[in-house]
Design an enzyme around this catalytic site. Structure first.
Site, PDB file in Angstrom:
ATOM      1  CG  ASP A  89      -1.687   1.104   1.539  1.00  0.00           C
ATOM      2  OD1 ASP A  89      -2.461   1.454   0.653  1.00  0.00           O
ATOM      3  OD2 ASP A  89      -1.580   1.677   2.627  1.00  0.00           O
ATOM      4  CB  SER A  95     -16.280   4.851   1.032  1.00  0.00           C
ATOM      5  OG  SER A  95     -16.467   4.718  -0.359  1.00  0.00           O
ATOM      6  CB  THR A 151     -15.863   1.974  -3.021  1.00  0.00           C
ATOM      7  OG1 THR A 151     -15.455   0.970  -2.109  1.00  0.00           O
ATOM      8  CG2 THR A 151     -16.333   1.337  -4.306  1.00  0.00           C
ATOM      9  CB  THR A 152     -17.351   7.007  -3.186  1.00  0.00           C
ATOM     10  OG1 THR A 152     -16.836   7.360  -1.890  1.00  0.00           O
ATOM     11  CG2 THR A 152     -18.539   6.091  -3.020  1.00  0.00           C
TER      12      THR A 152
END
Ligand SMILES: Nc1ncnc2c1ncn2[C@@H]1O[C@H](COP(=O)(O)OP(=O)(O)OP(=O)(O)O)[C@@H](O)[C@H]1O
Ligand SMILES: [K+]
Ligand SMILES: [Mg+2]
Length: 667
Positions: free
Chosen positions: A292, A358, A360-361
């Site tokens: 990451d 989030s 995802t968004t």
């Protein structure tokens, strides 16, 4: 040196004696057979005393004891560390918040998952949890050994705190995430004491092989007994038990568990907690390392440093929108924007509906009185603007490029009022710093044949800039948690062993899927629970040491197994002629060792068999020397060294012992 050896052995002795319990020996059938043999010869030496029976019994008991001692010494190395960790578990008073938000004093042992507690400067954090309010510097040295304080703050990937550590400044509210007795420190203690160790599939497979060999040799000895019976070369049961013990793989049987414990211990010494031995072994074969970016390759304190407005937008308007979009954003990024701009609001305005960030968004913001403000990744926010009838902005595109090219993270700010078209307002520059020494260490990983891939939710330009600076081999940008997981599955389907280093809750699925999942200690509770290792130093390049230790563990086990089996085969040829030469004078040609008598030969072999275990304990605990080279090279060298060594050693050792043993009257 001798005194420390004596204290180590005397500290390990009670544990070793306890392990004589046959129920505990069930896990190592080879040693159980030796113990059954010891009981048998002890009974026989009482019924029909002889120097041979007494000596064989004594040395069979010592054989079992030496194996137990090896395991106990390996376990003992974690005891001191466990004791200092226990000090962190002292009961303290916790300031728990009740439902009305009022404080009550309770014992730390009565805290339950979900409780909220207040901790202020100078106080000890009463249990593991996530910071839900505030920022504080925390002294975690008792757990990590690192004296520099660390920042813990709500909302982001640095919200997890460990029970027993001390808050140095400010005030935080912590939501407790683990029940008493199941905390991180509890797990650490169980780990360093070796009490939680489960045998790995490799170890179990080797155990089965050793068990099978044992059965083969039981049959061989029983057959010899029958042959001897038929040919007037009567062999006593004592001799056959002794022969059996010499032939079964006692060396590796005795040292197998010590090798595994010592491997885990070597990791702990490097501040890596491995929750499973299987992961340590897998580490020895890692082909790809995924990392990451934020919080793993970089320090993770991404902070807003500048505002870059779109054409025709006054900076104050961008600042106001960025502020509004961040008022309710409890991530460190959100709070850093409020800090940069300076809040003019008194909390979140009433009636606002919040849009939380989030992975995802990749957007956050709020809706208030028909006005919507958003900030987020350039791709996500641009799409929101286009969907809302807006148009692209060349200044915003240029600012995104500029920020990204410098390795920063651009957050694009936009708004929409009523039914009007959405508008791009500008860019917030989030800055982060790459951790020291990454480049050299990634080069080392490359030399070991491990490919490094950075997987990040950030945009491709930022990702490449950071990848360039840190020196990773490859990048996957704008990755959602699902895509991180899919990448790992793809690599695994290609037959590759995958390691993953991460710190965030959005890394948790990938950490769980990877063969070796290393969570940064600075990371979230979810990440630490999903992975099978935690690096207390939060250094992703620690994987180098993890891989070396994994390889060393596998090589050590292989080398000692080779030695053990070669040794047993050699013993067969060393002592059989001596045992049968009286009955079969033709065997004289094979009796190259010229041992003084059959009895002396058998006692020497048993003594040698026991002493080999003692001689190899240091090697089992330390691990064989590891130099980076190909697996085939390593295998060849080990077969040569430990195979040939194992074949030769008994001839020399038994001959020397025979010279001594033959001095005993009656042998
Ligand atoms: N508080 C926030 N509000 C809006 N957008 C954000 C916020 N924080 C991050 N983002 C945007 O979302 C993107 C992805 O988020 P995040 O950093 O959590 O992903 P990630 O996969 O963990 O990647 P990494 O940790 O490697 O940067 C960021 O690059 C940024 O553009
Ligand atoms: K043996
Ligand atoms: Mg992250």
């Amino acid at each position: 040196m001798t005194t420390s050896l004596l204290t180590t052995v005397s500290a390990a002795l009670p544990g070793a004696l306890r392990k004589l319990d046959p129920r505990l020996l069930l896990a190592t059938p080879v040693m159980l057979v030796v113990e059954v043999g010891a009981v048998t010869t002890t009974v026989l030496s009482v019924l029909d005393p002889s120097a041979l029976a007494v000596l064989v019994s004594l040395w069979l008991w010592l054989t079992v004891l030496f194996g137990n001692l090896a395991e106990s010494v390996a376990e003992g190395r974690g005891k001191a560390q466990a004791a200092s960790l226990r000090a962190l578990q002292q009961e303290t008073t916790a300031r728990r918040l009740d439902r009305r938000g009022e404080e009550e004093q309770v014992s730390s042992t009565s805290l339950r998952v979900g409780d909220l507690v207040v901790v202020e400067a100078g106080e000890r954090i009463p249990g593991d949890g996530d910071v839900v309010e505030g920022v504080a510097s925390v002294d975690e040295s008792a757990v990590t050994g690192e004296s520099a304080p660390v920042i813990r703050e709500s909302g982001g990937d640095r919200c997890a705190v460990t029970g027993g550590t001390t808050v140095l400044s400010d005030r935080i509210v912590v939501r407790i995430t683990s029940a008493p007795g199941q905390s991180f420190v509890d797990r650490m203690i169980a780990l360093v004491e070796g009490s939680q160790r489960q045998r790995t599939p490799n170890e179990i497979a080797l155990g089965v092989l050793l068990g099978a060999l044992t059965i083969v040799f039981v049959v061989v000895c029983a057959t010899l007994y029958l042959i001897a019976d038929h040919s007037d070369a009567d062999q006593s049961v004592v001799v056959l038990v002794a022969l059996l013990v010499c032939l079964i793989p006692t060396t590796i049987g005795a040292l197998l568990s010590a090798i595994g414990i010592a491997g885990m211990d070597r990791l702990v010494r490097r501040n890596v907690l491995a929750m499973s031995g299987r992961a340590v072994e897998a580490a020895g074969d890692v082909d790809v390392l995924l990392l990451d970016k934020t919080g793993t390759i970089t320090h993770g304190n991404r902070r807003a440093s500048a505002l870059l407005p779109a054409g025709g937008v006054p900076e104050a308007e961008l600042a106001e929108a960025a502020l509004l979009a961040s008022l309710a954003d409890e991530t460190p990024e959100g709070r850093s924007i409020v800090d940069l701009v300076g809040s003019t609001y008194d909390g979140v305005p009433a009636g606002a509906s919040l849009v939380e960030f989030s992975a995802t968004t990749r957007m956050s913001g709020l809706d208030l009185d028909g006005r919507s403000v958003r900030k987020g990744a350039a791709s996500a926010t641009s799409r929101w603007v286009l969907d809302g009838g807006g148009v692209a902005s060349p200044e915003v595109d240029a600012a995104v490029q500029e920020v990204s090219a410098s390795g920063g993270t651009p957050l694009v700010v936009a708004e929409r009022v009523g039914d009007g078209p959405a508008r791009l307002l500008g860019v917030v520059h989030l800055k982060d710093v790459v951790k020291d020494g990454m480049r050299e260490r990634f080069a080392e990983l490359r030399a070991m044949g491990i490919r490094t891939v950075m997987v990040t939710g950030d945009n491709a330009v930022t990702a490449h800039a950071i990848a360039q600076e840190a020196g990773v081999d490859d990048v996957l940008a704008e990755a959602t948690p699902e895509e991180k997981l899919a990448l790992i599955r793809r690599e695994q389907q290609g037959g590759r062993m995958v390691a993953m280093c991460g710190d965030g809750t959005n890394d948790a699925p990938a950490l769980a899927q990877a063969d070796v999942g290393v969570a940064m200690n600075t990371g979230t509770t979810a990440a630490k629970e999903a992975g099978n290792m935690v690096d207390l130093d939060s250094d992703p390049t620690k994987l180098i040491e993890v891989v070396e230790i994994g390889k060393q563990l596998l090589i050590t086990r292989g080398a000692l197994t080779t030695f053990s089996i070669a040794n047993d085969v050699a013993k067969y040829f060393a002592i059989l002629p001596a045992m049968f030469v009286v009955a079969f004078p033709q065997l004289e040609v094979l009796n190259v060792m010229r041992l003084s008598s059959p009895e002396s030969a058998i006692v020497s072999a048993v003594v040698f068999n026991a002493l080999v275990i003692v001689a190899l304990v240091p090697l089992a605990l330390r691990g064989v020397a590891y130099r980076p080279s190909s697996a085939a090279d390593l295998l060849r060298r080990n077969l040569l060294l430990y195979g040939v060594g194992g074949l030769v050693a008994p001839f020399v050792g038994i001959k020397l012992l025979d010279l001594l043993v033959s001095l005993v009257p009656g042998l």
